[in-house]
Design an enzyme around this catalytic site. Structure first.
Site: not given
Length: 312
Positions: A183, A200, A227
């Site tokens: 993560d 992004d 994410e």
């Protein structure tokens, strides 16, 4: 096979895999000679051997004799179509039986075509070329549907398919299966600080760094959601998985992507949870996901930008 070669240019690292199944070695030699220049040819002389080869190699097409001692071609086809790991492999029956009812039965069992013996080499090559081309085109379309549009790595659907298949294979072989969940630390803050376009771009860079850490073709890096990323490592020990996770962490940190609002570091970092298990009949693969997710929580709770792990 020129059209087949053009289609295969889209995947130049591979050649089509063709399995020839016949209990007469002479018939196998004839078909092998026809296709050895264009395909990786595998051979089986019994139904049981054919099923074993299919599970091990996942060929792109099977040329299957019907009349064999023991497990005949019809039963081989039934078993292949009943197993999720092999059900998409196209099967062409090659047989001396020429009654309409024989062809109908073959098609009802899931075969894509029916070739009569004695074979005509021109006809066989044409039909094999057609079905291999269709298979490769379908594989390409399917692979595109299983990619995450933003990062270019596998998507969640692909991950769900692969962990199920890897679980079954590792169960059969009694080998360990490892899973890493990663993560991006404080990613919401990153988006708020630098904007969604930068967010992004950050995810794309992280995905590439994770993908470059794994080397084997059957390892999988996927975007698990938002994410969060997942990495499947079949036949990988716990120590090996932890080592890979630590390399992933270092590679992401080495990107040196500024993250001024992170409490973990001044650059983008990731937290990782690792779990390893040798599958048994008692557990399901969801237990492995839960274990890796719990380790990811532990890594975050301990301050983030670190690896936590467990061997089940």
């Amino acid at each position: 096979m020129e059209q087949l070669k053009k289609t295969w240019l889209l995947q130049p690292h591979k050649r089509p895999k063709l399995l020839i199944v016949d209990d007469q070695p002479t018939n196998i030699r004839v078909l092998h000679e026809l296709f050895r220049e264009d395909c990786d040819v595998f051979m089986a002389t019994s139904g049981e051997q054919a099923i074993t080869v299919c599970l091990a190699q996942i060929p792109d097409l099977v040329l299957l004799d019907v009349v064999m001692d023991g497990v005949d071609g019809h039963e081989v086809c039934r078993r292949l179509k009943a197993d999720p790991a092999t059900q998409d492999i196209p099967v062409i029956f090659v047989t001396a039986k020429q009654q309409d009812s024989d062809e109908v039965l073959g098609l009802e069992l899931g075969a894509v075509d029916f070739i009569s013996k004695p074979i005509n080499p021109i006809v066989v090559r044409a039909r094999v070329r057609t079905h291999l081309t269709l298979k490769l085109q379908n594989d390409l379309l399917r692979s595109m549907a299983l990619l995450d549009g933003l990062t270019g790595v596998a998507n969640r659907r692909k991950f769900d398919e692969e962990i199920s298949a890897d679980w079954r294979q590792c169960f059969r072989e009694q080998k360990p299966l490892s899973l890493i969940l990663a993560d991006v630390d404080f990613f919401k803050r990153y988006n708020d600080q630098y904007g969604h376009q930068a967010g992004d771009s950050c995810l794309r860079s992280v995905a590439q760094a994770l993908s470059e850490t794994v080397r084997r073709p059957y390892d999988l890096v996927a975007r698990y959601g938002g994410e969060e990323f997942a990495c499947l490592l079949p036949t990988t020990s716990h120590a090996g998985a932890v080592e890979i996770a630590e390399k992933m962490q270092a590679n992401v940190r080495a990107l040196a992507i500024e993250h001024s609002t992170s409490d973990a570091d001044h650059v983008v970092t990731i937290s990782l949870g690792v779990a390893t298990v040798t599958p048994t009949g008692v557990l399901a693969f969801e237990a492995l996901i839960d274990a890796a997710d719990m380790q990811l929580y532990e890594a975050k709770n301990a301050g983030r930008a670190r690896v936590a792990s467990v061997e089940m």
